[in-house]
Design an enzyme around this catalytic site. Structure first.
Site, PDB file in Angstrom:
ATOM      1  N   SER A 189       0.866  -1.185   0.000  1.00 39.28           N
ATOM      2  CA  SER A 189       0.000   0.000   0.000  1.00 39.28           C
ATOM      3  C   SER A 189       0.898   1.229   0.000  1.00 39.28           C
ATOM      4  O   SER A 189       2.079   1.144   0.365  1.00 39.28           O
ATOM      5  CB  SER A 189      -0.887   0.004   1.248  1.00 39.28           C
ATOM      6  OG  SER A 189      -1.534   1.252   1.411  1.00 39.28           O
ATOM      7  N   TYR A 233      -2.364  -1.624  10.351  1.00 38.87           N
ATOM      8  CA  TYR A 233      -2.366  -1.617   8.886  1.00 38.87           C
ATOM      9  C   TYR A 233      -1.062  -1.067   8.314  1.00 38.87           C
ATOM     10  O   TYR A 233      -0.416  -1.720   7.493  1.00 38.87           O
ATOM     11  CB  TYR A 233      -3.556  -0.810   8.356  1.00 38.87           C
ATOM     12  CG  TYR A 233      -3.736  -0.961   6.858  1.00 38.87           C
ATOM     13  CD1 TYR A 233      -4.313  -2.112   6.332  1.00 38.87           C
ATOM     14  CD2 TYR A 233      -3.306   0.021   5.982  1.00 38.87           C
ATOM     15  CE1 TYR A 233      -4.456  -2.278   4.966  1.00 38.87           C
ATOM     16  CE2 TYR A 233      -3.451  -0.125   4.609  1.00 38.87           C
ATOM     17  CZ  TYR A 233      -4.027  -1.276   4.104  1.00 38.87           C
ATOM     18  OH  TYR A 233      -4.154  -1.439   2.746  1.00 38.87           O
TER      19      TYR A 233
END
Length: 343
Positions: A190, A202
């Protein structure tokens, strides 16, 4: 006589100046030609594709929805033998209905070693001596995500176990099959693997995916295995569903001690959700094919790229921002999110 001397003298000054101008123009023109030639060579090299797609097997995780679901269908239409791993039976059934009979599905929980072993055995029986050509590690989750102080260690583990430890275990278990085929590993990271915008597991997990992928790429190149990293920006998938994120933020907020809640102020959660909703609605793209096309290229190109930035926000904003001084990134976060009351 003096006039002639002055003209000659002036000409002597002008001629070197003209020579310098021509030299400068020639140098710039030469650099432009070299740059154009390099681009053309890169473009041609980037466009070369592999042969015998119809004889190659690809294993994709996280195919219930989102990127995994779409790329499984795209690779199936392209002619690959796709083995799609889903978390739920309903996701598996829906995908089989939408694809050709060539596509196979398997239930997989990437946090369960026994589940991974079953998937490996199934893939081994499907691929035989050919081995596994492609592994796309796409399975992931985002919540719990939010201010770091609101988290407990188990909140980090929930995300890290799926996004990082699950990805690592799946990859290690499939490496013998990948070495047989001199295959490809495509790991979905990401832009938050470059720039930590929020707390929770995350960003940590995606930074870990970046690191693991780089070390794996250097180790496995000796065996003919190529490793690519996909770095998506913000897209509308289950990972960015605001209803799920806001519900979990409410859970985190409700369990905070009163002194911590007071330090943020009674309206902080409401303001945080509004700011998050505003940012997501502007940044999130519905066109998830921008990500899956990168996955396809990483599998089909003779010379896959090491990293793929997917989405305009990743290419033009987040990744350039990650190279700027830290205070610039801090300023952007301060603009996007509210300030706690005590601050």
């Amino acid at each position: 006589m003096s006039i002639v001397y002055e003209v000659v003298t002036e000409a002597e000054h002008v001629l070197p100046s003209l020579a310098q101008v021509f030299t400068c123009v020639f140098s710039y023109a030469f650099l432009l030609i070299v740059a154009a030639a390099v681009f053309v060579v890169w473009y041609i090299r980037d466009s070369l594709t592999v042969d015998d797609i119809d004889k190659k097997h690809v294993f994709v995780t996280g195919c219930d929805s989102g990127f995994g679901n779409l790329v499984a269908k795209q690779l199936d239409r392209q002619g690959f033998h796709v083995i799609a791993a889903c978390l739920t039976e309903s996701g598996s059934s829906d995908l089989r209905t939408a694809a050709s009979p060539r596509l196979k599905t398997v239930l997989l929980n990437v946090t369960d070693s026994a589940s991974i072993e079953k998937a490996v055995e199934m893939v081994r029986s499907e691929t035989g001596e050919r081995g596994l050509y492609g592994l796309i590690n796409n399975a992931g989750r985002s919540i719990p995500i939010g201010p770091t102080e609101w988290m407990q260690p188990e909140d980090f583990r929930k995300v890290m176990d799926v996004n990082l430890m699950g990805l690592i275990e799946v990859t290690l278990k499939f490496l013998p099959l990948l070495k047989k085929a001199k295959g490809r590993v495509v790991n979905v990271a990401s832009i938050l693997g470059r720039l930590a915008l929020v707390g929770g597991g995350y960003c940590l997990s995606k930074w870990g995916v970046e690191c693991f992928s780089d070390s794996l790429r250097r180790d496995m190149r000796h065996f003919g295995i190529k490793v690519s990293i996909i770095e998506p920006g913000f897209f509308k998938t289950a990972v960015t569903r605001l209803d799920l994120i806001e519900a979990d933020l409410q859970r985190l907020w409700d369990r905070l001690p009163s002194d911590i809640r007071n330090s943020y102020g009674p309206k902080y959660l409401e303001e945080y959700n509004k700011a998050q909703s505003f940012s997501m609605n502007i940044l999130c793209s519905k066109d998830i094919s921008k990500v899956t096309s990168c996955m396809q290229h990483a599998l089909t190109a003779k010379h896959p790229r090491t990293r793929y930035a997917a989405g305009w926000d990743a290419k033009l904003f987040w990744i350039p921002l990650s190279y700027l001084p830290t205070f610039v990134g801090d300023f952007v976060v301060d603009v996007l999110l509210p300030t706690p009351k005590q601050c």
